[in-house]
Design a protein around this motif. Structure first.
Motif, PDB file in Angstrom:
ATOM      1  N   ALA A 172      17.034  47.569  42.349  1.00  0.00           N
ATOM      2  CA  ALA A 172      18.125  46.587  42.340  1.00  0.00           C
ATOM      3  C   ALA A 172      18.203  45.863  43.687  1.00  0.00           C
ATOM      4  CB  ALA A 172      19.449  47.273  42.014  1.00  0.00           C
ATOM      5  N   HIS A 173      17.947  46.596  44.778  1.00  0.00           N
ATOM      6  CA  HIS A 173      17.913  45.941  46.099  1.00  0.00           C
ATOM      7  C   HIS A 173      16.808  44.891  46.149  1.00  0.00           C
ATOM      8  CE1 HIS A 173      20.867  48.342  48.122  1.00  0.00           C
ATOM      9  NE2 HIS A 173      20.175  49.465  48.071  1.00  0.00           N
ATOM     10  N   ILE A 174      15.639  45.260  45.667  1.00  0.00           N
ATOM     11  CA  ILE A 174      14.494  44.338  45.701  1.00  0.00           C
ATOM     12  C   ILE A 174      14.807  43.105  44.856  1.00  0.00           C
ATOM     13  CG2 ILE A 174      12.085  44.051  44.984  1.00  0.00           C
ATOM     14  CD1 ILE A 174      11.764  47.096  45.706  1.00  0.00           C
ATOM     15  N   GLU A 175      15.360  43.333  43.683  1.00  0.00           N
ATOM     16  CA  GLU A 175      15.713  42.215  42.806  1.00  0.00           C
ATOM     17  C   GLU A 175      16.738  41.306  43.476  1.00  0.00           C
ATOM     18  OE1 GLU A 175      17.285  41.494  38.269  1.00  0.00           O
ATOM     19  OE2 GLU A 175      17.607  43.434  39.203  1.00  0.00           O
ATOM     20  N   ASP A 176      17.755  41.892  44.062  1.00  0.00           N
ATOM     21  CA  ASP A 176      18.813  41.119  44.709  1.00  0.00           C
ATOM     22  C   ASP A 176      18.255  40.276  45.859  1.00  0.00           C
ATOM     23  OD1 ASP A 176      21.537  40.332  45.262  1.00  0.00           O
ATOM     24  OD2 ASP A 176      21.493  41.726  46.942  1.00  0.00           O
TER      25      ASP A 176
ATOM     26  N   LEU B 206      25.928  49.455  41.095  1.00  0.00           N
ATOM     27  CA  LEU B 206      26.452  48.769  39.913  1.00  0.00           C
ATOM     28  C   LEU B 206      25.337  48.277  39.006  1.00  0.00           C
ATOM     29  CD1 LEU B 206      29.392  46.763  41.498  1.00  0.00           C
ATOM     30  CD2 LEU B 206      29.595  48.539  39.734  1.00  0.00           C
ATOM     31  N   THR B 207      24.278  47.755  39.612  1.00  0.00           N
ATOM     32  CA  THR B 207      23.146  47.297  38.806  1.00  0.00           C
ATOM     33  C   THR B 207      22.517  48.458  38.047  1.00  0.00           C
ATOM     34  OG1 THR B 207      22.733  45.457  40.305  1.00  0.00           O
ATOM     35  CG2 THR B 207      20.907  46.127  38.890  1.00  0.00           C
ATOM     36  N   ALA B 208      22.321  49.581  38.730  1.00  0.00           N
ATOM     37  CA  ALA B 208      21.764  50.764  38.064  1.00  0.00           C
ATOM     38  C   ALA B 208      22.703  51.256  36.962  1.00  0.00           C
ATOM     39  CB  ALA B 208      21.493  51.865  39.087  1.00  0.00           C
TER      40      ALA B 208
END
Length: 130
Positions: free
Chosen positions: A24-28, A58-60
């Motif tokens: 999710a960090h990478i995507e963000d 939250l994404t997870a």
């Protein structure tokens, strides 16, 4: 991610959930212009870091990794030094907060979008959302 997850017996569903958190960090950070990477300097500040980590949680959670995320946090709390526990509880959702988010979003998936913009920092923030 705790580097001792394998040797200390971290639950595999928890590891999968933490990988979803990290992705999710990478995507963000990959959306938009590269200048967004400058946001990483915010990690130097506690409040910003907590929002950054909780947004990834939250994404997870929105992708149905909630039970594993809770399992991992319970495992992690038993495997970090006592001095680091307060920081972990501040920066990431606690098992109680995860339960509250899952209960609230069971009938209102739209809350994930709201919370990504207004990241809850306490259990009360989660429980009092309209």
């Amino acid at each position: 991610m705790n580097p001792e997850w394998r040797t200390k017996g971290a639950p595999i569903d928890g590891v999968r959930s933490i990988l979803a958190h990290e992705l999710a960090h990478i995507e963000d950070l990959s959306h938009g212009q590269r200048v967004r990477l400058l946001r990483l300097t915010g990690l130097l500040f506690k409040g910003w870091r907590a929002r950054f980590e909780r947004r990834a949680d939250l994404t997870a959670l929105a992708r149905d990794y909630g039970p594993g995320l809770k399992t991992y946090r319970l495992w992690l709390y038993d495997h970090v030094p006592a001095g680091a526990l307060e920081e972990k509880r501040r920066d990431y959702f606690t098992p109680e907060e995860i339960d509250a988010i899952l209960a609230a979003t069971a009938s209102r998936r739209d809350l994930f979008d709201y919370w990504r913009q207004h990241v809850p920092m306490t259990l009360t923030d989660i429980q009092t959302v309209r």
